[in-house]
Design an enzyme around this catalytic site. Sequence first.
Site, PDB file in Angstrom:
ATOM      1  N   HIS A  70       0.593  -0.952   0.141  1.00 32.22           N
ATOM      2  CA  HIS A  70       0.003   0.078  -0.059  1.00 32.22           C
ATOM      3  C   HIS A  70       1.014   0.679  -0.250  1.00 32.22           C
ATOM      4  O   HIS A  70       0.249   2.691  -0.057  1.00 32.22           O
ATOM      5  CB  HIS A  70      -1.006   0.063   1.604  1.00 32.22           C
ATOM      6  CG  HIS A  70      -0.124  -0.403   2.411  1.00 32.22           C
ATOM      7  ND1 HIS A  70       0.506  -0.891   3.274  1.00 32.22           N
ATOM      8  CD2 HIS A  70       0.624   1.162   3.334  1.00 32.22           C
ATOM      9  CE1 HIS A  70       0.600  -0.827   4.438  1.00 32.22           C
ATOM     10  NE2 HIS A  70       0.766   0.606   4.109  1.00 32.22           N
TER      11      HIS A  70
HETATM   12  C1  UD1 Z   1      -1.056   5.067   6.403  1.00 29.28           C
HETATM   13  C2  UD1 Z   1       0.130   4.741   7.212  1.00 29.28           C
HETATM   14  C3  UD1 Z   1       1.834   3.576   6.680  1.00 29.28           C
HETATM   15  C4  UD1 Z   1       1.023   2.387   7.440  1.00 29.28           C
HETATM   16  C5  UD1 Z   1      -0.362   2.194   6.842  1.00 29.28           C
HETATM   17  C6  UD1 Z   1      -1.227   1.215   7.434  1.00 29.28           C
HETATM   18  C7  UD1 Z   1       0.522   7.670   6.747  1.00 29.28           C
HETATM   19  C8  UD1 Z   1       1.315   9.102   6.202  1.00 29.28           C
HETATM   20  N1  UD1 Z   1       0.644   6.221   6.020  1.00 29.28           N
HETATM   21  O1  UD1 Z   1      -1.072   4.453   5.024  1.00 29.28           O
HETATM   22  O2  UD1 Z   1       2.818   4.563   7.302  1.00 29.28           O
HETATM   23  O3  UD1 Z   1       1.225   1.581   6.817  1.00 29.28           O
HETATM   24  O4  UD1 Z   1      -1.250   3.616   6.849  1.00 29.28           O
HETATM   25  O5  UD1 Z   1      -2.524   1.152   6.699  1.00 29.28           O
HETATM   26  O6  UD1 Z   1       0.147   7.947   7.939  1.00 29.28           O
HETATM   27  N2  UD1 Z   1      -8.099   4.211   2.525  1.00 29.28           N
HETATM   28  C9  UD1 Z   1      -9.426   4.047   2.316  1.00 29.28           C
HETATM   29  N3  UD1 Z   1     -10.335   3.993   3.838  1.00 29.28           N
HETATM   30  C10 UD1 Z   1      -9.246   3.533   5.293  1.00 29.28           C
HETATM   31  C11 UD1 Z   1      -8.138   4.185   4.883  1.00 29.28           C
HETATM   32  C12 UD1 Z   1      -7.246   4.314   3.634  1.00 29.28           C
HETATM   33  O7  UD1 Z   1     -10.399   4.282   1.834  1.00 29.28           O
HETATM   34  O8  UD1 Z   1      -9.655   2.967   6.444  1.00 29.28           O
HETATM   35  C13 UD1 Z   1      -7.942   5.351   1.514  1.00 29.28           C
HETATM   36  C14 UD1 Z   1      -7.790   6.373   0.949  1.00 29.28           C
HETATM   37  O9  UD1 Z   1      -8.351   6.697  -0.040  1.00 29.28           O
HETATM   38  C15 UD1 Z   1      -6.441   7.524   1.467  1.00 29.28           C
HETATM   39  C16 UD1 Z   1      -5.974   6.616   1.086  1.00 29.28           C
HETATM   40  O10 UD1 Z   1      -5.985   5.184   1.270  1.00 29.28           O
HETATM   41  O11 UD1 Z   1      -6.620   8.722   0.845  1.00 29.28           O
HETATM   42  C17 UD1 Z   1      -4.631   6.792   2.029  1.00 29.28           C
HETATM   43  O12 UD1 Z   1      -4.504   6.488   3.773  1.00 29.28           O
HETATM   44  P1  UD1 Z   1      -3.526   7.127   4.198  1.00 29.28           P
HETATM   45  O13 UD1 Z   1      -4.058   6.807   6.038  1.00 29.28           O
HETATM   46  O14 UD1 Z   1      -3.446   8.630   4.015  1.00 29.28           O
HETATM   47  O15 UD1 Z   1      -2.427   5.996   4.696  1.00 29.28           O
HETATM   48  P2  UD1 Z   1      -2.110   4.627   4.299  1.00 29.28           P
HETATM   49  O16 UD1 Z   1      -1.501   4.534   2.653  1.00 29.28           O
HETATM   50  O17 UD1 Z   1      -3.321   4.244   4.511  1.00 29.28           O
END
Ligand code: UD1
Length: 354
Positions: free
Chosen positions: A200
Amino acid sequence: MKLLTVIGARPQFIKAAIVSKALRDFPIQEEIIHTGQHYDPKMSQVFFDELGLTKPSINLNVGSGSHAFNTGQMLIGLEVEFLKRKPDWVLVYGDTNSTLAAALAAAKLNIPIAHVEAGQRSFDRTMPEEVNRVLTDHLSSILFCCAESSVANLKREGIEKNVSNVGDVMYDAFLGNSSNAEWPSHVKKRSGKTVLVTFHRASNTDDEARLREILDALSRLSEQIIFPVHPRTKKSMEFFKLAVPSNVTMIEPLAYLELLGVLNECHAVITDSGGLQKEAYYAGKPCVLLREQTEWMELVSAGAAKLAGGGPEQILESVHWALGARVGSHKIYGEGDAGKKIAQTLALANGTSP
Ligand code: UD1
């Protein structure tokens, strides 16, 4: 002593569950704030249900957005909560935007910060997580490391006070939960070898060419590929109109015990996750890292993981290695009692000068 724990992303729920449980043996009043960074039920609620984590006092529901927008929303919301709840300490985990926002909001209000998983370094500042780690460490007053290498990283950056190597709380979680692990009932298991895949990171999901390379490599494997897809990866595959290879079983994110169930039964792991690369090691499974570097270098040095940040050929070669490799048990990230050590130190923290 009043401790305010801030969490928001999937791996933090697992880590906080361990420490919260250990804290209950001490005269510490803990409250939890959920930033809402992860909001899908399978990325959040399921972990609270499964691990018995204390219900958060509030969820800031920040949801998705750019890094600046997200972190900014959290900062604003956390400042309000910190002023209202007046904690003696703020406790943060790992390297997510929730970690940094909490550390920054606390530092601006002169509330001391304790950081679990301090001192990890990939030495790649293009990773948002690396920026979050470095800044959080420099704002923290108590720093809990998972390994001696992290203590040394902090020392190089001039941080030596109140630093301790307690081991990895995820090892505590693995030891405490693996006997309850279960293969997910909705996933059909084929005979033959199984490979667990998750990724991811922005570097693998936001670049179409890289994402294509990974899917191409997966399509050429003959083992059963179990791929619990992170919402971010799913969105990117849809955006770039990339299909799931037919040999890959793509499923929704797994609950913790289900993930451990697949981990226990698989023959190798392919991932870019910081948490899963360690869990693979704890389960004795060789791991292929879809990255050019890792902040968990001990795994590579111990022969438990191989870096494969290159093209499909390198990924396939590494998977071939993993399917024949054996992982030894060297206990590189502590003894599985990190939660207890963290709680003991925090119980004495009122007397700690920031
Ligand atoms: C985040 C952390 C990463 C960790 C990971 C665990 C940061 C910068 N990154 O990455 O270090 O390893 O979590 O999973 O904080 N999204 C959804 N639903 C959710 C969560 C995310 O749809 O419940 C989608 C959204 O489009 C969002 C994207 O995933 O914009 C990225 O989510 P985000 O929490 O920014 O970063 P992760 O890739 O999950």
